[in-house]
Design a protein around this motif. Structure first.
Motif, short mmCIF file in Angstrom:
data_model
loop_
_atom_site.label_atom_id
_atom_site.label_comp_id
_atom_site.label_asym_id
_atom_site.label_seq_id
_atom_site.Cartn_x
_atom_site.Cartn_y
_atom_site.Cartn_z
N GLU A 33 38.62 68.57 23.78
CA GLU A 33 38.12 69.52 22.80
C GLU A 33 36.59 69.49 22.90
OE1 GLU A 33 38.17 68.94 18.29
OE2 GLU A 33 39.95 70.20 18.67
N ALA A 70 41.83 65.49 23.38
CA ALA A 70 42.83 66.07 22.48
C ALA A 70 44.25 65.78 22.94
CB ALA A 70 42.62 67.58 22.37
N LYS A 97 38.03 74.37 24.67
CA LYS A 97 38.85 73.31 25.25
C LYS A 97 38.79 73.43 26.77
CE LYS A 97 42.19 73.42 21.40
NZ LYS A 97 43.60 73.68 21.03
#
Length: 325
Positions: A33, A70, A97
């Motif tokens: 992320e 993430a 991302k």
């Protein structure tokens, strides 16, 4: 998620903040992320249609980022969800991302703020691989860095000084040269007003530079060879001054010199992982100790990447320009 897309090549206005599908981590990859990315000259070339990503890489620009893990793909060990990291990328950093091969991840160094860590991977890997792994700069030698005020230049100054080398830089204004001096540069050359070959010769009692890190390419090729010391090494990492130049092989032979030319983006995963591992071993302790630091000129919202590109193209900045999510 949102990412900067390039529907058609062109000027900074070609960069479009758009909604795109989320990436998914595959075998040996992690999903990061993104907190910040940074602008590199390669991103500008990609925007203009001159530098496509390598096969299999994200089509979005961005060669480095910082953020938090993430998700982990199959086969990944040694990392955990939530880890704060920075990463060397083949593309995709201008996004919320990005998927990264695990071998291209680095922990955020102690003492470095998460956003500013985005300024590290591309420049540190470029400098360490070229100046130290290929050109083998040694303590007591002289390094000449063209574009000393750039992201790569500011990192090269600090790393060379940290290992005990003497550093010369070229830059186009007194203000930039003063900042380079503050970072440790010993020889300051204004390329608009001075001949760097003459200045390097004068500062080294005629010996020349043992290693030259060059971002100009053809325009500086002949003068770089003249500025080299005997057994000198010229490392070419850019083509801002053109792609075709004339090489005086006799001069190269007389100096028993060597020329290398590399790019980082398209290297195989194994080579990138080896460079990242070397950086973690040799450079990360210097960052943790405060001997080396990222130099960040400003932070710009990632959605306004066009503004950041304009800053870099005008060359009025010092160090890196960050894109912050």
């Amino acid at each position: 998620m949102h990412a900067i897309t390039i529907p058609e090549p062109g000027g900074p206005e070609a960069l479009v903040w758009d909604e795109v599908p989320d990436p998914e981590a595959g075998e040996g990859e992690v999903l990061v992320e993104v907190v910040a990315s940074a602008v590199n000259r390669a991103d500008i070339l990609q925007r203009q249609g001159f530098y496509d990503p390598p096969p299999g890489a994200s089509r979005y620009p961005g060669l480095e980022c910082s953020g938090r893990i993430a998700a982990l793909g199959p086969g990944v060990s040694g990392w955990s969800v939530g880890d704060e990291v920075c990463a060397l990328l083949s593309g995709g950093g201008y996004a919320e991302k990005v998927v990264v091969p695990a071998g291209q991840l680095l922990p955020v160094p102690d003492g470095v703020e998460l956003r500013q860590a985005a300024a590290l991977p591309e420049v540190v890997c470029t400098v360490w691989s070229n100046v130290f792994m290929i050109a083998h700069l040694r303590p007591g030698e002289t390094l000449l860095v063209h574009g000393g005020s750039s992201g790569i230049g500011t990192m090269a100054i600090q790393l060379a000084k940290a290992v005990g080398a003497k550093v010369a830089v070229t830059a186009g204004t007194k203000e930039k040269l003063d900042r380079c001096g503050e970072l440790g540069a010993d020889i300051l050359v204004n390329y608009r007003e001075q001949d760097f070959v003459e200045e390097i010769g004068r500062a080294t009692d005629g010996a020349g530079a043992d290693v030259i890190l060059d971002n100009m390419g053809a325009k500086y090729l002949d003068r770089n060879v003249k500025a080299l010391a005997v057994n000198g090494r010229l490392a070419i990492i850019g083509m801002q001054g053109g792609i075709k130049g004339e090489l005086n092989i006799a001069a190269l032979l007389n100096k028993r010199a060597a020329i290398s030319a590399t790019s980082l983006r398209a290297r195989p995963l194994g080579e990138k992982a080896a460079i990242v591992a070397a950086v973690r071993e040799h450079v990360w302790p210097l960052l943790t100790a405060g001997h080396v630091r990222p130099v960040v000129d400003r932070e710009v919202p990632m959605s306004d990447a066009a503004a950041a590109h304009r800053v870099v193209e005008e060359s009025g900045h010092m160090g890196k320009v960050l894109l912050v999510v």
